[in-house]
Structure formats: structure tokens, C-alpha cells
Design a protein around this motif. Sequence first.
Motif, PDB file in Angstrom:
ATOM      1  N   UNK A  82      12.569  -6.951  -2.420  1.00 35.23           N
ATOM      2  CA  UNK A  82      13.075  -6.320  -3.391  1.00 35.23           C
ATOM      3  C   UNK A  82      12.262  -5.303  -3.947  1.00 35.23           C
ATOM      4  N   UNK A  83      12.934  -3.981  -4.401  1.00 36.20           N
ATOM      5  CA  UNK A  83      12.053  -3.047  -4.798  1.00 36.20           C
ATOM      6  C   UNK A  83      11.832  -2.938  -6.458  1.00 36.20           C
TER       7      UNK A  83
ATOM      8  N   UNK B 175      16.163  -2.076  -6.689  1.00 37.74           N
ATOM      9  CA  UNK B 175      16.998  -2.805  -5.314  1.00 37.74           C
ATOM     10  C   UNK B 175      16.703  -4.047  -5.185  1.00 37.74           C
ATOM     11  N   UNK B 176      17.670  -5.022  -4.783  1.00 40.52           N
ATOM     12  CA  UNK B 176      17.348  -6.384  -4.650  1.00 40.52           C
ATOM     13  C   UNK B 176      17.032  -6.540  -3.204  1.00 40.52           C
TER      14      UNK B 176
ATOM     15  N   UNK C 250      19.080  -4.994   0.341  1.00 40.28           N
ATOM     16  CA  UNK C 250      20.070  -3.932   0.123  1.00 40.28           C
ATOM     17  C   UNK C 250      19.788  -2.450   0.417  1.00 40.28           C
ATOM     18  N   UNK C 251      20.597  -1.793   0.561  1.00 37.30           N
ATOM     19  CA  UNK C 251      20.618  -0.532   0.660  1.00 37.30           C
ATOM     20  C   UNK C 251      19.434   0.423  -0.243  1.00 37.30           C
ATOM     21  N   UNK C 252      19.791  -0.169  -1.599  1.00 38.96           N
ATOM     22  CA  UNK C 252      19.153   0.359  -2.651  1.00 38.96           C
ATOM     23  C   UNK C 252      17.574   0.279  -2.662  1.00 38.96           C
ATOM     24  N   UNK C 253      17.154  -1.030  -2.114  1.00 38.89           N
ATOM     25  CA  UNK C 253      15.830  -1.449  -1.838  1.00 38.89           C
ATOM     26  C   UNK C 253      15.182  -0.449  -0.840  1.00 38.89           C
TER      27      UNK C 253
ATOM     28  N   UNK D 246       1.808  -2.896  -2.512  1.00 39.56           N
ATOM     29  CA  UNK D 246       1.961  -3.781  -1.304  1.00 39.56           C
ATOM     30  C   UNK D 246       3.151  -4.738  -1.078  1.00 39.56           C
ATOM     31  N   UNK D 247       3.792  -5.231  -2.225  1.00 41.56           N
ATOM     32  CA  UNK D 247       4.691  -6.130  -2.240  1.00 41.56           C
ATOM     33  C   UNK D 247       5.941  -5.420  -1.965  1.00 41.56           C
ATOM     34  N   UNK D 248       6.163  -4.197  -2.103  1.00 41.19           N
ATOM     35  CA  UNK D 248       7.313  -3.412  -1.885  1.00 41.19           C
ATOM     36  C   UNK D 248       8.182  -3.007  -3.182  1.00 41.19           C
ATOM     37  N   UNK D 249       7.498  -3.231  -4.451  1.00 38.18           N
ATOM     38  CA  UNK D 249       8.032  -2.834  -5.640  1.00 38.18           C
ATOM     39  C   UNK D 249       7.653  -1.346  -5.861  1.00 38.18           C
ATOM     40  N   UNK D 250       8.753  -0.840  -6.283  1.00 41.84           N
ATOM     41  CA  UNK D 250       8.628   0.691  -6.419  1.00 41.84           C
ATOM     42  C   UNK D 250       8.694   1.488  -7.848  1.00 41.84           C
TER      43      UNK D 250
END
Length: 200
Positions: free
Chosen positions: A87-88, A106-107, A110-113, A124-128
Motif C-alpha cells: 500500500x502507498x 493507494x491500497x 492497486x493502480x493507485x499504489x 522502504x515500506x512503499x508508503x509515499x
Amino acid sequence: MQTVLNQLMKMTMTSTFRRRAVQGFTLIELLIVVIIIAILAAIAIPQFANSSNDAQESALDANLNTVRSAIELYRVQHNNRFPGVAASNGGDAAACNAAGGALGTGAVNTDVAFTNQLTGFSNAAGQTCTVAAAGFLFGPYLRAIPNESIGNNNTVNMDLVVGAPAPAAGGLGWRFNTITGRFIINNSSPDRRNAPLSNH
């Protein structure tokens, strides 16, 4: 005598040319010119159409290479995970807000993530976060997801299984497989070499 003959010939030729200039072209002459122009156009127009198709496919290849490189760089910097897998949303909201940004939305899968993680700053976890902020050290990898040049669409369709169905002919946007990392155009119509566009 010779001079008189020369003068008569000169006057006859001049008057013939003058009459000819006043009369204009005959219908046959005009038809021949029109037919020649039509033949030249019939030869040239398909060449322009081919040039347009070649340009679209070259742009497609360039966009694919750009996004594939961004995906690979993201994967290397995020513990071997592809964009979109995590997830972002989430992360340090206080740091992101203090820098004037907004967290991703983004979950998982998903394309949003996928879009957030390639176009934003990530941890590092992909959260933006939309701007560079404390803790969001990676990226952005792209300014935006580019439009594919055939249908002019930048929608990303996410495939969540290895054996995902093939793209449809005339499909729009992109396809990304979160397991294999395969990024292709979502269109199986034939290209100029009669191979599916999705094979590019």
C-alpha cells in the motif's frame, strides 16, 4: 530573300505561340496532369501512413523502456518488491504534512499504489508522500505514468496472478503483473511486423 523568309517564319511562329497562349491548355492536357498528380499521391500517402505507425510504435517502445527501468529501480530499492504490491498509504503523516505534501492513497495491489510509488517519494515500506520529506528517501522514478501511444491512455490494469489473461485487441492503457513484474501495453492488435503489440 533569305532575310524575308526568316522574318516570315519568325512572325508565323510568334503568332502561333500567341494564339496558343490565349487558347490555354486543352482538356486532354489537363486530364494528363491530373492523372499524374493522382498517381504520385497514391504512391506517397501510404508512405506517410506507415511513417505515422512507425512513430507510434517507436514512442511505445521508448515509454515501455522508461517505465520498465523505473519499475526495476523501485524493486531494487524496496527489498525486491514491485510497485503496487504494498500500500502507498500510511507513513509519517506529520513529516509529510510539515513538508507541504500529502500521503499516498493507494491500497495493496492497486493502480493507485503503483502510480503513487513510481511518481512520489517513498519510504522502504512503499508508503509515499507527494514531496520530499523526512523518512521518504526514495524516488520519484517517473514524473507521471506516460500515455501509451496507440490508444493515448495511461490507465494501469493490475494482474495479480502469474497466468493472467492476454490483453484484448484494441485494449487501452497498460498492464502490470505484480508477481512477475511484467509491464506491457494492454493491446494485442498486430504491429507493423504483424506481431501483437503486447509483445513489445
